[in-house]
Write a protein that holds these residues in place. Structure first.
Motif, PDB file in Angstrom:
ATOM      1  N   UNK A   1      -3.599   7.516   1.282  1.00 25.69           N
ATOM      2  CA  UNK A   1      -3.655   8.415   0.122  1.00 25.69           C
ATOM      3  C   UNK A   1      -4.825   8.095  -0.807  1.00 25.69           C
ATOM      4  N   UNK A   2      -5.537   7.002  -0.542  1.00 27.25           N
ATOM      5  CA  UNK A   2      -6.676   6.609  -1.373  1.00 27.25           C
ATOM      6  C   UNK A   2      -7.967   7.215  -0.827  1.00 27.25           C
ATOM      7  N   UNK A   3      -8.938   7.457  -1.697  1.00 25.53           N
ATOM      8  CA  UNK A   3     -10.223   7.977  -1.212  1.00 25.53           C
ATOM      9  C   UNK A   3     -10.976   6.902  -0.418  1.00 25.53           C
ATOM     10  N   UNK A   4     -11.884   7.363   0.420  1.00 25.71           N
ATOM     11  CA  UNK A   4     -12.723   6.424   1.165  1.00 25.71           C
ATOM     12  C   UNK A   4     -13.632   5.683   0.193  1.00 25.71           C
ATOM     13  N   UNK A   5     -13.961   4.440   0.488  1.00 23.94           N
ATOM     14  CA  UNK A   5     -14.883   3.711  -0.393  1.00 23.94           C
ATOM     15  C   UNK A   5     -16.234   4.427  -0.469  1.00 23.94           C
TER      16      UNK A   5
END
Length: 143
Positions: free
Chosen positions: A41-45
């Motif tokens: 659920x987190x954005x890509x770095x």
């Protein structure tokens, strides 16, 4: 994610697999294990995205016209499926030469298209692939 550069303006294919495109999957210049893996659920770095954008944009914008595309496809074939930082450009075998022949045909250079086709026929080991290629190219650049 796959990036694809294909030739527009060809008639609908009559065969299952016509080879008129080059494509590749994006690979970071640094290895994936160099980046912390985010939860789904987190954005890509941001640094990972920056790492793949440069080669991806270069791939999509490399050919300015059909002649450039044909030269590029021929180079990919000569390098056995490599181009710049992208070490796996698809399709393989004689398919990049087939794409180069289609590019020459669409550009109106039938003589070049048929010269490249001769190289495809000489190198292609699969008779069905060679037959399908000849029939499709003949629709674009009849002899």
């Amino acid at each position: 994610m796959f990036l694809s550069v294909r030739i527009m303006g060809l008639p609908e294919p009559l065969v299952e697999f016509r080879r008129e495109a080059l494509w590749t999957h994006l690979e970071p210049i640094r290895q994936l294990n160099e980046y912390a893996r985010p939860a789904s659920e987190e954005p890509l770095p941001a640094e990972l995205v920056d790492d793949v954008i440069g080669p991806g944009v270069a791939f999509l914008c490399h050919a300015a016209d059909l002649h450039d595309f044909g030269r590029w496809a021929t180079d990919v074939h000569a390098q056995q499926g490599s181009w710049g930082p992208l070490r796996q450009v698809y399709p393989g075998g004689t398919a990049p030469l087939q794409a180069a022949a289609f590019a020459a045909a669409v550009a109106g250079d039938k003589a070049l298209a048929h010269r490249i086709a001769g190289a495809v026929i000489a190198q292609e080991e699969n008779p069905r692939e060679a037959r399908d290629f000849r029939s499709e190219l003949g629709r674009v650049a009849p002899q």
